[in-house]
Design a protein around this motif. Sequence first.
Motif, PDB file in Angstrom:
ATOM      1  N   GLY A  21     -12.331 -12.981 -10.378  1.00 31.29           N
ATOM      2  CA  GLY A  21     -12.735 -12.460 -11.694  1.00 31.29           C
ATOM      3  C   GLY A  21     -11.971 -11.232 -12.129  1.00 31.29           C
ATOM      4  N   THR A  22     -11.258 -10.577 -11.191  1.00 32.24           N
ATOM      5  CA  THR A  22     -10.515  -9.377 -11.617  1.00 32.24           C
ATOM      6  C   THR A  22      -9.247  -9.796 -12.365  1.00 32.24           C
ATOM      7  OG1 THR A  22      -9.289  -9.329  -9.551  1.00 32.24           O
ATOM      8  CG2 THR A  22     -11.300  -7.999  -9.632  1.00 32.24           C
ATOM      9  N   SER A  23      -8.850  -8.922 -13.294  1.00 29.75           N
ATOM     10  CA  SER A  23      -7.594  -9.133 -14.015  1.00 29.75           C
ATOM     11  C   SER A  23      -6.733  -7.889 -13.864  1.00 29.75           C
ATOM     12  CB  SER A  23      -7.865  -9.335 -15.510  1.00 29.75           C
ATOM     13  OG  SER A  23      -8.256 -10.670 -15.753  1.00 29.75           O
ATOM     14  N   ILE A  24      -5.429  -8.097 -13.682  1.00 30.21           N
ATOM     15  CA  ILE A  24      -4.516  -6.944 -13.577  1.00 30.21           C
ATOM     16  C   ILE A  24      -3.332  -7.210 -14.495  1.00 30.21           C
ATOM     17  CG2 ILE A  24      -3.121  -5.503 -12.057  1.00 30.21           C
ATOM     18  CD1 ILE A  24      -4.788  -6.449  -9.695  1.00 30.21           C
ATOM     19  N   ALA A  25      -2.962  -6.207 -15.287  1.00 26.72           N
ATOM     20  CA  ALA A  25      -1.814  -6.335 -16.196  1.00 26.72           C
ATOM     21  C   ALA A  25      -0.616  -5.624 -15.586  1.00 26.72           C
ATOM     22  CB  ALA A  25      -2.150  -5.716 -17.545  1.00 26.72           C
ATOM     23  N   TYR A  26       0.554  -6.299 -15.601  1.00 29.76           N
ATOM     24  CA  TYR A  26       1.771  -5.729 -15.008  1.00 29.76           C
ATOM     25  C   TYR A  26       2.830  -5.616 -16.096  1.00 29.76           C
ATOM     26  CZ  TYR A  26      -0.647  -7.571 -10.879  1.00 29.76           C
ATOM     27  OH  TYR A  26      -1.590  -7.867  -9.938  1.00 29.76           O
ATOM     28  N   PHE A  86       0.057  -9.462  -2.564  1.00 35.58           N
ATOM     29  CA  PHE A  86       0.806  -8.271  -3.012  1.00 35.58           C
ATOM     30  C   PHE A  86       0.312  -7.837  -4.379  1.00 35.58           C
ATOM     31  CE2 PHE A  86       4.262  -5.372  -3.517  1.00 35.58           C
ATOM     32  CZ  PHE A  86       4.709  -5.488  -4.822  1.00 35.58           C
ATOM     33  N   LEU A  87       0.232  -8.786  -5.298  1.00 36.29           N
ATOM     34  CA  LEU A  87      -0.179  -8.458  -6.671  1.00 36.29           C
ATOM     35  C   LEU A  87      -1.582  -7.858  -6.699  1.00 36.29           C
ATOM     36  CD1 LEU A  87       1.195 -11.640  -8.494  1.00 36.29           C
ATOM     37  CD2 LEU A  87       2.123  -9.294  -8.659  1.00 36.29           C
ATOM     38  N   TRP A  95      -6.336   0.806  -5.962  1.00 38.52           N
ATOM     39  CA  TRP A  95      -5.145   1.480  -5.416  1.00 38.52           C
ATOM     40  C   TRP A  95      -5.423   2.966  -5.274  1.00 38.52           C
ATOM     41  CZ3 TRP A  95      -2.042   5.318  -7.505  1.00 38.52           C
ATOM     42  CH2 TRP A  95      -0.833   5.533  -6.845  1.00 38.52           C
ATOM     43  N   ARG A  96      -5.983   3.580  -6.310  1.00 39.72           N
ATOM     44  CA  ARG A  96      -6.249   5.033  -6.287  1.00 39.72           C
ATOM     45  C   ARG A  96      -7.286   5.355  -5.216  1.00 39.72           C
ATOM     46  NH1 ARG A  96      -9.848   6.473 -11.014  1.00 39.72           N
ATOM     47  NH2 ARG A  96     -11.181   5.296  -9.601  1.00 39.72           N
ATOM     48  N   ARG A 367      -4.224   2.633  11.209  1.00 36.48           N
ATOM     49  CA  ARG A 367      -4.925   1.952  10.116  1.00 36.48           C
ATOM     50  C   ARG A 367      -6.292   2.557   9.821  1.00 36.48           C
ATOM     51  NH1 ARG A 367      -1.691  -1.860   8.730  1.00 36.48           N
ATOM     52  NH2 ARG A 367      -0.360  -3.021  10.216  1.00 36.48           N
ATOM     53  N   LEU A 368      -6.372   3.884  10.008  1.00 36.23           N
ATOM     54  CA  LEU A 368      -7.636   4.567   9.660  1.00 36.23           C
ATOM     55  C   LEU A 368      -7.628   4.991   8.199  1.00 36.23           C
ATOM     56  CD1 LEU A 368      -8.045   6.798  12.839  1.00 36.23           C
ATOM     57  CD2 LEU A 368      -9.343   4.734  12.268  1.00 36.23           C
ATOM     58  N   ILE A 369      -6.403   5.155   7.645  1.00 39.61           N
ATOM     59  CA  ILE A 369      -6.250   5.531   6.231  1.00 39.61           C
ATOM     60  C   ILE A 369      -5.090   4.738   5.654  1.00 39.61           C
ATOM     61  CG2 ILE A 369      -7.199   7.884   6.355  1.00 39.61           C
ATOM     62  CD1 ILE A 369      -4.295   8.904   6.569  1.00 39.61           C
ATOM     63  N   GLN A 370      -4.990   4.701   4.325  1.00 39.39           N
ATOM     64  CA  GLN A 370      -3.888   3.997   3.643  1.00 39.39           C
ATOM     65  C   GLN A 370      -2.657   4.878   3.606  1.00 39.39           C
ATOM     66  OE1 GLN A 370      -3.395   1.111   2.053  1.00 39.39           O
ATOM     67  NE2 GLN A 370      -5.425   0.166   2.291  1.00 39.39           N
TER      68      GLN A 370
END
Length: 370
Positions: A21-26, A86-87, A95-96, A367-370
């Motif tokens: 259901g999510t949408s992402i614009a690139y 990836f997308l 991401w934030r 892999r405890l943080i990004q």
Amino acid sequence: MAVLETISVLDKVLTVKFQNGTSIAYEEFWLRDHCRCSTCYHADTFQRAHHLLQIPDVNISNVKYDKDQLTITWSDNHESVYKAEFLAEFSYDKWRDSRRLKPIMWSGGDVADKVTKIHVDEFLNSVNGAKAVFKSLLDYGVALIENVDVSVEATEAVCNALGGVQHTMFGGMWEFTTTQDHADTAYTNLPLAVHNDNTYFTEAAGLQILHCLEHSSGSGGETLLVDGFYGATRLKNEHHDDFEFLTNFDVEAEYLEDGHHYRYSAPVIKLDKMKDITQIRFNVYDRSAMAFPNDEECRSYYRSLRNLSRYYENPEFQWKFKLKPGLVMVMDNFRVLHGRTGFNGKRVLCGSYVSRSDWLNKARALRLIQ
Ligand SMILES: C[N+](C)(C)CCCC[C@H](N)C(=O)O
Ligand SMILES: O=C(O)CCC(=O)C(=O)O
């Protein structure tokens, strides 16, 4: 598992609707910049092959996709393939937020039951042991490592496993007592109110590691720790103007000794763009003598620093304990303030700094943080 559902292109923007259901614009330019083919990307070094100025101003000519990947043919006939996984990483909020640290604030000695206290062999020789130490540093800003041989060499092995010994004018691995090796009160038996180190460096040390090798024929020398983020948050809630002042005003600090004069100015409380507290640079001793443009700013400086000090100096908020030979204390110098009570007798400590980049690198590799 990300699954592509539909793709649409309009006005140089490609929009992906995922099955969840999510949408992402690139932006088209972003997509071309993130082409991962062998002519655009060095997969062995994770680096782009082209300069920003070499990215062509082209358009999307055609798209093909299935649930797992998207293929774009560009107007210059270049072809780019993007995996759904990836997308899906580039939903802005996701991401934030993936990059925000999530410290658990604490006040007082109860935190002693929460921080990791681990045998040195488990820390050095097991992934779970390493994860426990770095998670404690991320959560509370403190970790304790036990049963370390009472030597600089054994302590150095711990410092290296934490990210590597950071060299400063104080040296790499330091051993200090009350001989004046440096023009600093750490090299005396005086009490030191809780503080962060290196407010006079452009970047303060990330971790400070302390190991008391000996304290004989005397008493005192207890360690004091306080959560700098907790105190700053209390200031924000109870003296908001002072908090605002300390997030904006550059306090100048300096370190002087023969052949050295470090000086740096920065806010005591550093915020990121999300208004999360990311660093405390608090040291009442190393403050430079400053001039002020007006009385109001001078008064704000003293009022806000004194109000913040009242939290840090409140014994209720401090964790007080005695470092003993074999016990290595690790703390996040961007967050936790440390100090000591005055002492007599022979007291010898060793340890080192570790840069923030290097210890967060270790936490990220685990892999405890990004
Ligand atoms: C190197 N060693 C940790 C022993 C002491 C360094 C002196 C630190 C100084 N008082 C400051 O607060 O930055
Ligand atoms: O002697 C201690 O316990 C701590 C000294 C100190 O604050 C420092 O070296 O920065």
